[in-house]
Design a protein around this motif. Sequence first.
Motif, short mmCIF file in Angstrom:
data_model
loop_
_atom_site.label_atom_id
_atom_site.label_comp_id
_atom_site.label_asym_id
_atom_site.label_seq_id
_atom_site.Cartn_x
_atom_site.Cartn_y
_atom_site.Cartn_z
N LEU A 1 0.83 -1.20 0.00
CA LEU A 1 0.00 0.00 0.00
C LEU A 1 0.87 1.26 0.00
CD1 LEU A 1 -2.84 1.24 0.21
CD2 LEU A 1 -2.63 1.06 2.70
N LYS A 2 1.93 1.26 0.79
CA LYS A 2 2.84 2.40 0.82
C LYS A 2 3.53 2.59 -0.53
CE LYS A 2 3.94 2.65 5.76
NZ LYS A 2 5.03 2.65 6.76
N ALA A 3 3.86 1.49 -1.20
CA ALA A 3 4.48 1.59 -2.51
C ALA A 3 3.53 2.26 -3.51
CB ALA A 3 4.90 0.20 -3.01
N CYS A 4 2.25 1.91 -3.44
CA CYS A 4 1.26 2.54 -4.32
C CYS A 4 1.20 4.04 -4.07
CB CYS A 4 -0.11 1.91 -4.09
SG CYS A 4 -0.28 0.19 -4.58
N GLU A 5 1.19 4.43 -2.81
CA GLU A 5 1.14 5.85 -2.47
C GLU A 5 2.41 6.57 -2.93
OE1 GLU A 5 0.56 5.79 1.73
OE2 GLU A 5 -1.56 5.24 1.60
N ASP A 6 3.54 5.92 -2.77
CA ASP A 6 4.81 6.50 -3.21
C ASP A 6 4.81 6.75 -4.71
OD1 ASP A 6 7.39 7.46 -2.64
OD2 ASP A 6 8.29 5.56 -3.22
N ILE B 1 2.18 7.27 -6.62
CA ILE B 1 1.26 8.37 -6.91
C ILE B 1 1.94 9.71 -6.69
CG2 ILE B 1 -0.84 9.51 -6.08
CD1 ILE B 1 -1.93 6.64 -5.51
N ILE B 2 2.70 9.83 -5.61
CA ILE B 2 3.41 11.07 -5.32
C ILE B 2 4.50 11.34 -6.36
CG2 ILE B 2 4.97 12.19 -3.67
CD1 ILE B 2 3.39 10.76 -1.44
N LYS B 3 5.27 10.32 -6.69
CA LYS B 3 6.37 10.51 -7.64
C LYS B 3 5.88 10.80 -9.05
CE LYS B 3 9.92 7.92 -5.18
NZ LYS B 3 10.83 6.76 -5.16
N MET B 4 4.68 10.32 -9.39
CA MET B 4 4.12 10.57 -10.73
C MET B 4 3.38 11.91 -10.78
SD MET B 4 5.04 8.06 -12.66
CE MET B 4 3.89 7.99 -14.03
N ASP B 5 3.40 12.65 -9.67
CA ASP B 5 2.80 13.98 -9.61
C ASP B 5 1.32 13.94 -9.95
OD1 ASP B 5 2.94 16.70 -9.05
OD2 ASP B 5 3.31 17.25 -11.15
N ALA B 6 0.64 12.89 -9.49
CA ALA B 6 -0.80 12.79 -9.68
C ALA B 6 -1.50 13.58 -8.57
CB ALA B 6 -1.23 11.33 -9.64
N LYS B 7 -2.81 13.68 -8.66
CA LYS B 7 -3.57 14.33 -7.58
C LYS B 7 -3.36 13.54 -6.30
CE LYS B 7 -7.05 16.40 -10.60
NZ LYS B 7 -8.49 16.55 -10.90
N LYS B 8 -3.33 14.25 -5.20
CA LYS B 8 -2.91 13.64 -3.94
C LYS B 8 -4.03 12.96 -3.17
CE LYS B 8 1.33 14.73 -4.54
NZ LYS B 8 1.20 15.25 -5.90
N LYS C 1 -7.95 9.00 1.06
CA LYS C 1 -6.88 9.56 1.88
C LYS C 1 -6.21 10.69 1.12
CE LYS C 1 -2.36 8.30 3.88
NZ LYS C 1 -1.39 7.18 4.10
N GLU C 2 -5.84 11.75 1.85
CA GLU C 2 -5.04 12.84 1.28
C GLU C 2 -3.58 12.54 1.56
OE1 GLU C 2 -5.84 15.45 -0.48
OE2 GLU C 2 -8.04 15.34 -0.38
N LEU C 3 -2.79 12.37 0.50
CA LEU C 3 -1.39 12.04 0.67
C LEU C 3 -0.56 13.28 0.97
CD1 LEU C 3 -0.87 9.56 -2.32
CD2 LEU C 3 -1.46 9.03 0.05
N LEU C 4 0.52 13.08 1.72
CA LEU C 4 1.47 14.15 1.95
C LEU C 4 2.25 14.41 0.67
CD1 LEU C 4 2.83 13.08 5.45
CD2 LEU C 4 1.07 14.78 4.95
N GLN C 5 2.88 15.56 0.59
CA GLN C 5 3.61 15.93 -0.63
C GLN C 5 4.96 15.25 -0.72
OE1 GLN C 5 2.27 17.88 -3.09
NE2 GLN C 5 0.43 17.67 -1.85
N THR C 6 5.45 14.70 0.38
CA THR C 6 6.77 14.07 0.38
C THR C 6 6.66 12.59 0.08
OG1 THR C 6 6.61 13.72 2.76
CG2 THR C 6 7.71 15.71 2.01
N SER C 7 7.71 12.03 -0.47
CA SER C 7 7.73 10.61 -0.80
C SER C 7 7.72 9.77 0.46
CB SER C 7 8.98 10.28 -1.64
OG SER C 7 9.11 8.90 -1.82
N VAL C 8 7.06 8.60 0.37
CA VAL C 8 7.01 7.69 1.52
C VAL C 8 7.90 6.48 1.30
CG1 VAL C 8 4.71 8.42 2.16
CG2 VAL C 8 4.98 6.50 0.58
N SER C 9 8.81 6.58 0.33
CA SER C 9 9.67 5.44 0.01
C SER C 9 10.39 4.93 1.25
CB SER C 9 10.69 5.85 -1.04
OG SER C 9 11.47 4.75 -1.43
#
Length: 278
Positions: free
Chosen positions: A196-201, A203-210, A255-263
């Motif tokens: 799940l964290k990888a999916c969120e990471d 999304i953030i790296k691809m600059d999609a909506k958060k 969920k609203e993702l943070l702007q920073t990577s969760v890698s």
Amino acid sequence: MASVQIDMVRLARPAASKGDGGSGGVAGGGGGVFLSPRALSQLDELTAFRYAHSFPHGRLTVRALTPADDAESDALVRLLASSFAENVRWAPAQRYEQLLAFVIRRYLYERRGLAPHAAVLVGYYRPAATGDGEEEEGGEGEDDDGEMACTAEVSLDAVGAPGAPPTPTPPLEFPYICNMTVKTSLRRRGIGKQLLKACEDLIIKMDAKKRVYLHCRIIDQIPFNMYRKAGYNIVQTDSILVWLSLQKRKHLMSKELLQTSVSSESTTKDFDDNILSS
């Protein structure tokens, strides 16, 4: 209760035409897309994507499946078909699994053709050294070592959105996570949480909506708890009338993702309750 979750894989052919959101139009046939310069840059980002996490018991590496990954596609088809067959009670699991394999293979071909607007993630697991053999090698570039452990699908925008999403219907222009499953022999090890964290990471790296969406069946208490701990909240719940179509009621969660990577490259021992279930 089988320890796997698949959010009702949409085996229907993706819609033939969707808005491109300024990043590329849909091409004819095969679910492919015409790529703008921005989309080409995103495709490079998707190809280079890696998410790694070290457990006390081993190491998980997640990456995006590419059109050239034929061998990986075969293993992925088997993993998904096996997971779906576990949930079938009205037919022999083995026979149903064989029937599903062809349909899933075609579905994956369609979805891979929508990159970078959608991505199929695959995770590989390598056990930690036990002391009676060589130590685990976790160097860069060895993320394909080990066995295929898990998979998930991420739709990043309206172009990559599924053609027939489950109800309650998520907004198509926002990222959507679905079809998550962990191999039976590797469950109850925290792999689902890291997937799940990888999916969120991604999304953030691809600059999609958060704001990201996913589904969870009401009867699946274990993944529901995992999603809540990860910050997901219920947006809407299926009407009881969905039972008339022989489907299980589901929560739509967001969920609203943070702007920073969760890698992740850290080590954790908090994995006993982080599993996927259906």
